[in-house]
Design a protein around this motif. Structure first.
Motif, PDB file in Angstrom:
ATOM      1  N   TYR A 165      63.562  28.205  29.352  1.00 52.19           N
ATOM      2  CA  TYR A 165      63.698  26.906  28.687  1.00 52.19           C
ATOM      3  C   TYR A 165      65.109  26.671  28.169  1.00 52.19           C
ATOM      4  CZ  TYR A 165      59.054  25.156  29.231  1.00 52.19           C
ATOM      5  OH  TYR A 165      57.913  24.644  29.780  1.00 52.19           O
ATOM      6  N   TYR A 166      65.753  27.716  27.713  1.00 53.49           N
ATOM      7  CA  TYR A 166      67.149  27.597  27.286  1.00 53.49           C
ATOM      8  C   TYR A 166      68.011  27.163  28.471  1.00 53.49           C
ATOM      9  CZ  TYR A 166      71.832  29.111  25.899  1.00 53.49           C
ATOM     10  OH  TYR A 166      73.179  29.164  25.641  1.00 53.49           O
ATOM     11  N   TYR A 167      67.806  27.802  29.610  1.00 52.94           N
ATOM     12  CA  TYR A 167      68.592  27.521  30.821  1.00 52.94           C
ATOM     13  C   TYR A 167      68.226  26.161  31.414  1.00 52.94           C
ATOM     14  CZ  TYR A 167      70.578  28.438  35.485  1.00 52.94           C
ATOM     15  OH  TYR A 167      71.287  28.372  36.659  1.00 52.94           O
ATOM     16  N   LEU A 168      66.929  25.855  31.463  1.00 48.60           N
ATOM     17  CA  LEU A 168      66.471  24.605  32.077  1.00 48.60           C
ATOM     18  C   LEU A 168      66.941  23.368  31.321  1.00 48.60           C
ATOM     19  CD1 LEU A 168      62.813  25.671  32.944  1.00 48.60           C
ATOM     20  CD2 LEU A 168      64.599  25.084  34.598  1.00 48.60           C
ATOM     21  N   SER A 169      67.223  23.520  30.039  1.00 52.12           N
ATOM     22  CA  SER A 169      67.675  22.372  29.254  1.00 52.12           C
ATOM     23  C   SER A 169      69.036  21.849  29.723  1.00 52.12           C
ATOM     24  CB  SER A 169      67.754  22.745  27.766  1.00 52.12           C
ATOM     25  OG  SER A 169      68.732  23.734  27.539  1.00 52.12           O
ATOM     26  N   TYR A 177      65.536  21.119  38.694  1.00 52.86           N
ATOM     27  CA  TYR A 177      64.712  21.620  37.593  1.00 52.86           C
ATOM     28  C   TYR A 177      63.455  22.293  38.128  1.00 52.86           C
ATOM     29  CZ  TYR A 177      62.220  21.530  33.085  1.00 52.86           C
ATOM     30  OH  TYR A 177      61.538  21.869  31.945  1.00 52.86           O
ATOM     31  N   GLU A 178      62.759  21.617  39.044  1.00 55.50           N
ATOM     32  CA  GLU A 178      61.521  22.165  39.599  1.00 55.50           C
ATOM     33  C   GLU A 178      61.772  23.418  40.425  1.00 55.50           C
ATOM     34  OE1 GLU A 178      58.518  21.435  38.778  1.00 55.50           O
ATOM     35  OE2 GLU A 178      59.257  19.864  37.438  1.00 55.50           O
ATOM     36  N   GLU A 179      62.894  23.461  41.121  1.00 56.38           N
ATOM     37  CA  GLU A 179      63.240  24.656  41.898  1.00 56.38           C
ATOM     38  C   GLU A 179      63.399  25.864  40.962  1.00 56.38           C
ATOM     39  OE1 GLU A 179      66.774  23.740  44.042  1.00 56.38           O
ATOM     40  OE2 GLU A 179      65.755  22.481  45.542  1.00 56.38           O
ATOM     41  N   LYS A 180      64.072  25.627  39.847  1.00 55.37           N
ATOM     42  CA  LYS A 180      64.272  26.705  38.878  1.00 55.37           C
ATOM     43  C   LYS A 180      62.940  27.127  38.248  1.00 55.37           C
ATOM     44  CE  LYS A 180      68.814  26.571  39.149  1.00 55.37           C
ATOM     45  NZ  LYS A 180      69.591  27.680  39.773  1.00 55.37           N
ATOM     46  N   VAL A 181      62.099  26.136  37.923  1.00 55.86           N
ATOM     47  CA  VAL A 181      60.796  26.434  37.328  1.00 55.86           C
ATOM     48  C   VAL A 181      59.970  27.312  38.252  1.00 55.86           C
ATOM     49  CG1 VAL A 181      58.558  25.431  36.704  1.00 55.86           C
ATOM     50  CG2 VAL A 181      60.645  24.427  35.791  1.00 55.86           C
TER      51      VAL A 181
END
Length: 200
Positions: A165-169, A177-181
């Motif tokens: 969540y820190y990185y995705l922000s 975003y979805e690729e990272k998730v």
């Protein structure tokens, strides 16, 4: 004044503090501004929260309550069938519902204070411990994890979730975003599989 009215007033003040912090930033939200926003004198706010530190401490408690709501669908599933599907479990941990339940700006603004304020540091430690305890309680209900170190597993999962969540922000592009998730979800699935294989 009854305890019920007092509790309702406190919730109203914390709710106003949270909303203004979302709009203007925690550092720009004063007791005077909260009073103006809620239509109450600053002296009344200070009656319930004599210092800004106490006000922020209660805001952190509010943040914890909001964060714990992410577990609700998993708990309901457990009540119905005594089993939480791993996909439901992982999807909830990485759901965008976190963003609906809690504003990242307020969360990280409060978090930054741990480096200068021991009380707030302790409050945040308790918050994170509570999140892990609740996750462990859910993992303990999974028969494939009986006898396993679910405390360690909860810790490992939250290391992934919090770092994610820190990185995705930092990403605004929905596709990226979805690729990272997906990457982070797979890390959690790998952790669960590792523990489940040990059960066999």
């Amino acid at each position: 004044m009854s305890n019920k009215i007092s509790d309702e007033r406190k919730k109203e003040i914390i709710g106003g503090f949270y909303e203004l912090s979302k709009q203007n930033g925690l550092e720009n939200t004063s007791i005077a501004k909260i009073g103006k926003h809620l239509g109450m004198p600053p002296s009344l706010i200070m009656h319930y929260f004599p210092t800004r530190e106490i006000l922020i401490s209660n805001l952190i408690s509010f943040i914890l309550e909001q964060m714990l709501m992410i577990y609700q669908p998993m708990l309901e599933e457990l009540e119905i069938q005594n089993y939480a599907d791993p996909h439901t479990f992982v999807d909830r941990l990485f759901s965008r519902d976190w963003n609906l339940l809690l504003d990242d700006g307020v969360f990280y603004s409060c978090f930054s204070l741990i480096f200068r304020n021991k009380r707030i540091k302790d409050e945040y430690r308790v918050l994170h411990e509570k999140l892990r305890e609740n996750l462990k309680a859910i993992l303990d209900r999974d028969e494939t994890l009986h006898g396993k170190d679910t405390e360690l597993l909860a810790e490992q999962i939250f290391v992934v979730v919090e770092g994610a969540y820190y990185y995705l922000s930092m990403f605004d592009d929905p596709e990226v975003y979805e690729e990272k998730v997906t990457i982070f979800k797979n890390q959690v699935y790998d952790l669960l599989r590792k523990y489940e294989v040990q059960h066999l």
